[in-house]
Design an enzyme around this catalytic site. Structure first.
Site, mmCIF file in Angstrom:
data_model
loop_
_atom_site.group_PDB
_atom_site.id
_atom_site.type_symbol
_atom_site.label_atom_id
_atom_site.label_comp_id
_atom_site.label_asym_id
_atom_site.label_seq_id
_atom_site.Cartn_x
_atom_site.Cartn_y
_atom_site.Cartn_z
ATOM 1 N N ARG A 114 55.548 37.438 28.760
ATOM 2 C CA ARG A 114 56.617 36.898 29.603
ATOM 3 C C ARG A 114 57.049 35.529 29.073
ATOM 4 N NH1 ARG A 114 54.930 35.168 33.712
ATOM 5 N NH2 ARG A 114 52.716 35.559 33.397
ATOM 6 N N LYS A 255 57.113 41.913 37.040
ATOM 7 C CA LYS A 255 56.826 40.641 37.697
ATOM 8 C C LYS A 255 58.068 40.096 38.425
ATOM 9 C CE LYS A 255 52.400 39.533 37.250
ATOM 10 N NZ LYS A 255 51.597 40.506 36.567
ATOM 11 N N HIS A 275 48.378 38.251 44.116
ATOM 12 C CA HIS A 275 48.219 38.648 42.720
ATOM 13 C C HIS A 275 46.758 39.073 42.550
ATOM 14 C CE1 HIS A 275 48.407 37.519 38.192
ATOM 15 N NE2 HIS A 275 48.879 38.737 38.388
ATOM 16 N N SER A 293 46.083 35.927 34.508
ATOM 17 C CA SER A 293 46.144 36.899 33.420
ATOM 18 C C SER A 293 44.894 36.829 32.541
ATOM 19 C CB SER A 293 47.383 36.616 32.578
ATOM 20 O OG SER A 293 47.490 37.610 31.599
ATOM 21 N N LYS A 297 41.244 41.453 36.357
ATOM 22 C CA LYS A 297 41.676 42.231 37.526
ATOM 23 C C LYS A 297 41.705 43.727 37.213
ATOM 24 C CE LYS A 297 45.626 40.089 37.985
ATOM 25 N NZ LYS A 297 45.410 39.147 36.885
ATOM 26 N N THR A 298 42.400 44.066 36.131
ATOM 27 C CA THR A 298 42.566 45.485 35.795
ATOM 28 C C THR A 298 41.232 46.099 35.359
ATOM 29 O OG1 THR A 298 44.846 45.084 35.161
ATOM 30 C CG2 THR A 298 43.850 47.102 34.329
ATOM 31 N N ASP A 312 47.129 45.100 40.282
ATOM 32 C CA ASP A 312 47.751 43.781 40.054
ATOM 33 C C ASP A 312 48.455 43.110 41.242
ATOM 34 O OD1 ASP A 312 48.174 41.838 37.909
ATOM 35 O OD2 ASP A 312 50.293 42.285 38.132
ATOM 36 N N ARG A 377 49.343 46.052 25.199
ATOM 37 C CA ARG A 377 49.290 46.579 26.571
ATOM 38 C C ARG A 377 49.511 48.071 26.602
ATOM 39 N NH1 ARG A 377 48.425 43.239 31.351
ATOM 40 N NH2 ARG A 377 48.716 41.119 30.600
HETATM 41 P P1 ATP Z 1 46.919 40.536 33.789
HETATM 42 O O1 ATP Z 1 47.262 39.799 35.042
HETATM 43 O O2 ATP Z 1 47.544 39.924 32.582
HETATM 44 O O3 ATP Z 1 47.145 42.010 33.886
HETATM 45 P P2 ATP Z 1 44.042 40.993 34.203
HETATM 46 O O4 ATP Z 1 43.428 40.007 35.151
HETATM 47 O O5 ATP Z 1 44.313 42.338 34.723
HETATM 48 O O6 ATP Z 1 45.320 40.305 33.506
HETATM 49 P P3 ATP Z 1 42.443 42.374 32.295
HETATM 50 O O7 ATP Z 1 43.537 43.245 31.797
HETATM 51 O O8 ATP Z 1 41.440 43.001 33.185
HETATM 52 O O9 ATP Z 1 43.053 41.070 32.962
HETATM 53 O O10 ATP Z 1 41.772 41.702 31.032
HETATM 54 C C1 ATP Z 1 40.446 41.274 30.915
HETATM 55 C C2 ATP Z 1 40.105 41.356 29.445
HETATM 56 O O11 ATP Z 1 38.886 40.702 29.173
HETATM 57 C C3 ATP Z 1 39.921 42.796 29.006
HETATM 58 O O12 ATP Z 1 40.438 42.914 27.714
HETATM 59 C C4 ATP Z 1 38.403 42.962 29.019
HETATM 60 O O13 ATP Z 1 37.950 43.933 28.121
HETATM 61 C C5 ATP Z 1 37.966 41.584 28.573
HETATM 62 N N1 ATP Z 1 36.605 41.167 29.019
HETATM 63 C C6 ATP Z 1 35.619 40.758 28.203
HETATM 64 N N2 ATP Z 1 34.532 40.401 28.903
HETATM 65 C C7 ATP Z 1 34.811 40.574 30.195
HETATM 66 C C8 ATP Z 1 34.087 40.365 31.408
HETATM 67 N N3 ATP Z 1 32.846 39.894 31.409
HETATM 68 N N4 ATP Z 1 34.708 40.658 32.574
HETATM 69 C C9 ATP Z 1 35.970 41.112 32.580
HETATM 70 N N5 ATP Z 1 36.715 41.313 31.476
HETATM 71 C C10 ATP Z 1 36.148 41.059 30.284
HETATM 72 MN MN MN Z 2 46.094 43.457 34.844
#
Ligand code: ATP
Ligand code: MN
Length: 590
Positions: A114, A255, A275, A293, A297-298, A312, A377
């Site tokens: 973004r 978003k 969020h 980010s 979360k995901t 999300d 992604r």
């Molecule tokens: P966005 O808001 O951008 O979608 P998000 O909060 O959903 O972000 P994730 O997509 O879950 O973030 O990304 C977390 C990243 O960190 C993943 O690539 C995951 O494999 C990596 N990772 C490495 N170690 C950990 C951990 N201990 N816990 C969670 N995620 C981890």
């Molecule tokens: Mn996510």
């Protein structure tokens, strides 16, 4: 090639070089053979019993028309095509390719994330005194929007476009219908993956509440159009239009609608928009995971033992939590079937992979290759995950997790928060990411993003915080802070917490296995650290223990505390004593 052919070809080529017109004719003929033309696509549509009017095809509400929004369109408009058709359109136009998994692979172009500085909100009667104009909510005047809107429509008028009807909010009470007009077919498929999908019957009567116009190849002229750069994402809350140009990054559309809901739901519906991701356990206990980010979360909400509500964006009503979306948008960097099996197996026909690379000479995705961007992604409909809530709703949350990816390695991997600490941390919205992949950059980048989502929050943060506070006190809810970031040192020295440990900590908290263990307060941050946790080595629970250099840890913790306190100054006059008491202790020596 046989000899006679080769001779014939040589004579033909000689003839071509002598006769330019014939040459052009030859190439035109060749082009029509190679590129499937409109007639063929129309034929395919008619085979699928799709209505066909003039140059519009697909399924639509008979009363829907592009001219109603000022688009006097002369090219093809494809309405509500199926994912298979959109994949065909993308590939046949050379805009994407298939991976061996069947997923569509696209390149979003210059923008692979973004562009928050190029996001504008029209300042008018509705927004002037309601939007918190700050470093993420930039105002733009109505006339500027109107002119640019007309310019984008003129631009699209002679181009093929893809139009589709979706909606947001899984709870029907809050449903908003969205019509998206895309310049690119895969952008249209992204909307179908990420928003909720109406039935064919519903489409025939659906009217849009909001319209998204998405023209990635339209470039604004900042000097004339009043933008900062050639790309822009603009929201007009009165006309209910999101106008996006100059960027192909799909996250802007998703978003954009999130921002709309963050404006509308808390103000007009008394619903807290968040969020966060959300899932439900076997006992119907709901957990929500806030985080900026990349904090998890995901990843962490995809838990085979719990039904996914969403990854999300959610709303918290009087008696439920509901998903705004109909799909997931997962990060792909280092994705593996072992660590993230649910996400990995969701990558199939219908999913869109963005900005990934293949292993050379193959169509197998190399998830470790982040040469285009670290933000690779994949988007897919939520049904691609095995264990989900249908519809995407659950009861009131029993556990709230604040996820932070602390690359300083200061915060504990899991800690329990008092209500005051919860409010303090929610308003702070801390995370620290690795600065970049460039050599020599080792100092993590500190971010305070209020409500764990400042770029999408048009209202003043205290509006969301007050609602969260009320909801948390009304019902008993556990609040946890999870550091998915570094341990044993800051980035460069320490390592990121093992995903399996983070998952084990969350599972333990959800099962109530941390209810009766001993806790110790963190010396600086005051967060309560469990001293034991099933399936996690006890020595990693207190971050200070994991650092070889304890003095360095204390210095880093003290520095971070100063940053927290400094950042919180802007909320100090709005916060009560309980919240203020939750501030980290600042050591005068630092
Ligand atoms: P966005 O808001 O951008 O979608 P998000 O909060 O959903 O972000 P994730 O997509 O879950 O973030 O990304 C977390 C990243 O960190 C993943 O690539 C995951 O494999 C990596 N990772 C490495 N170690 C950990 C951990 N201990 N816990 C969670 N995620 C981890
Ligand atoms: Mn996510």
């Amino acid at each position: 090639m046989r000899d006679s052919d080769s001779n014939g070809l040589q004579i033909f080529l000689k003839h071509l070089s002598q006769n330019f017109d014939t040459k052009r004719h030859f190439f035109l003929k060749l082009m029509t053979k190679v590129i499937p033309n409109k007639k063929r696509l129309d034929y395919l549509c008619s085979r699928n019993n799709l209505s066909h009017q003039m140059n519009e095809s697909g399924i639509k509400n008979p009363s829907a028309s592009l001219s109603k929004i000022g688009l006097n369109h002369t090219a093809n408009a494809y309405w509500n095509l199926s994912p298979a058709e959109l994949v065909e359109h993308t590939i046949s136009r050379g805009l994407g390719v298939l991976a061996d998994s069947g997923a569509l692979v696209v390149d979003t172009g210059k923008f692979r994330g973004r562009a928050p500085k190029d996001k504008f909100t029209v300042r008018d009667e509705k927004t002037a005194n309601t939007v918190d104009w700050n470093n993420v909510n930039f105002p733009i005047e109505g006339e500027v929007f109107d002119k640019l809107y007309q310019k984008v429509l003129n631009y699209l008028s002679s181009k093929d476009i893809w139009v589709r009807d979706n909606f947001a909010c899984a709870d029907p009470i809050y449903r908003i219908n969205i019509r998206t007009i895309n310049e690119l077919p895969w952008g249209n498929l992204f909307c179908d993956n990420m928003f909720l999908r109406p039935s064919l019957e519903e489409i025939k009567t659906q009217e849009p509440d909001w319209i998204i116009i998405n023209a990635p190849k339209f470039l604004a002229d900042p000097a004339v159009d009043g933008t900062r750069e050639k790309n822009f994402a603009m929201i007009d809350f009165t006309k209910r239009i999101i106008l996006i140009g100059g960027t192909g990054y799909t996250g802007e559309m998703k978003k954009g609608i999130f921002t709309v809901l963050n404006f509308w739901l808390p103000q007009e519906k008394g619903v807290l928009s968040m969020h966060c991701s959300a899932n439900v356990g076997k006992d119907d206990d709901v957990a929500i995971f806030f985080g900026l980010s990349g904090t998890g979360k995901t990843t962490l909400s995809a838990d085979p033992d719990r039904r996914l509500i969403g990854d999300d964006e959610h709303g918290w009503t009087e008696d439920s939590v509901f998903n705004f979306e109909g799909g997931c948008y997962a990060k792909c960097v280092n994705l593996s079937a072992e660590n993230e099996p649910q996400i990995y197996s969701a990558i199939k026909f219908g999913s869109i992979l963005e900005n990934i690379e293949f292993y050379p000479g193959s169509r197998k995705v190399d998830f470790t290759n982040i040469s285009k961007t670290e933000n690779t992604r994949v988007s897919y409909p939520i049904e691609f995950i095995d264990n989900i809530m249908k519809p995407s709703m659950g009861g009131l949350p029993k556990n709230i997790f604040f996820l932070t990816c602390d690359a300083f390695g200061v915060l504990p991997p899991i800690s329990k928060l008092t209500p005051g600490q919860a409010m303090y941390q929610f308003l702070s919205g801390y995370t620290a990411k690795v600065a970049g992949t460039e050599a020599g950059i080792t100092e993590p980048q500190l971010t305070f993003s209020t409500c764990f989502g400042a770029p999408f929050m048009p209202l003043h943060p205290t509006k969301y915080a007050e609602m969260l506070g009320e909801k948390m006190t009304k019902q008993k809810v556990n609040v946890w802070m999870i550091n998915t970031g570094w341990s044993g040192g800051s980035y460069g020295t320490g390592k990121r917490m093992k995903l399996s440990y983070t998952r084990a900590m969350i599972t333990a908290a959800l099962r109530g296995e941390l209810d009766n263990v001993q806790y110790q307060a963190h010396e600086v941050f005051g967060l309560m650290i469990p001293q034991t946790c099933p399936n996690v080595p006890a020595e990693i629970l207190n971050p200070r223990n994991t650092w070889a250099d304890k003095t360095l840890y204390d210095t880093k913790a003290a520095n971070l505390a100063v940053q927290f306190v400094h950042n919180f100054e802007k909320y100090a006059d709005k916060a009560n004593a309980e919240i203020l008491a939750a501030a980290p202790k600042v050591n005068a020596k630092v």
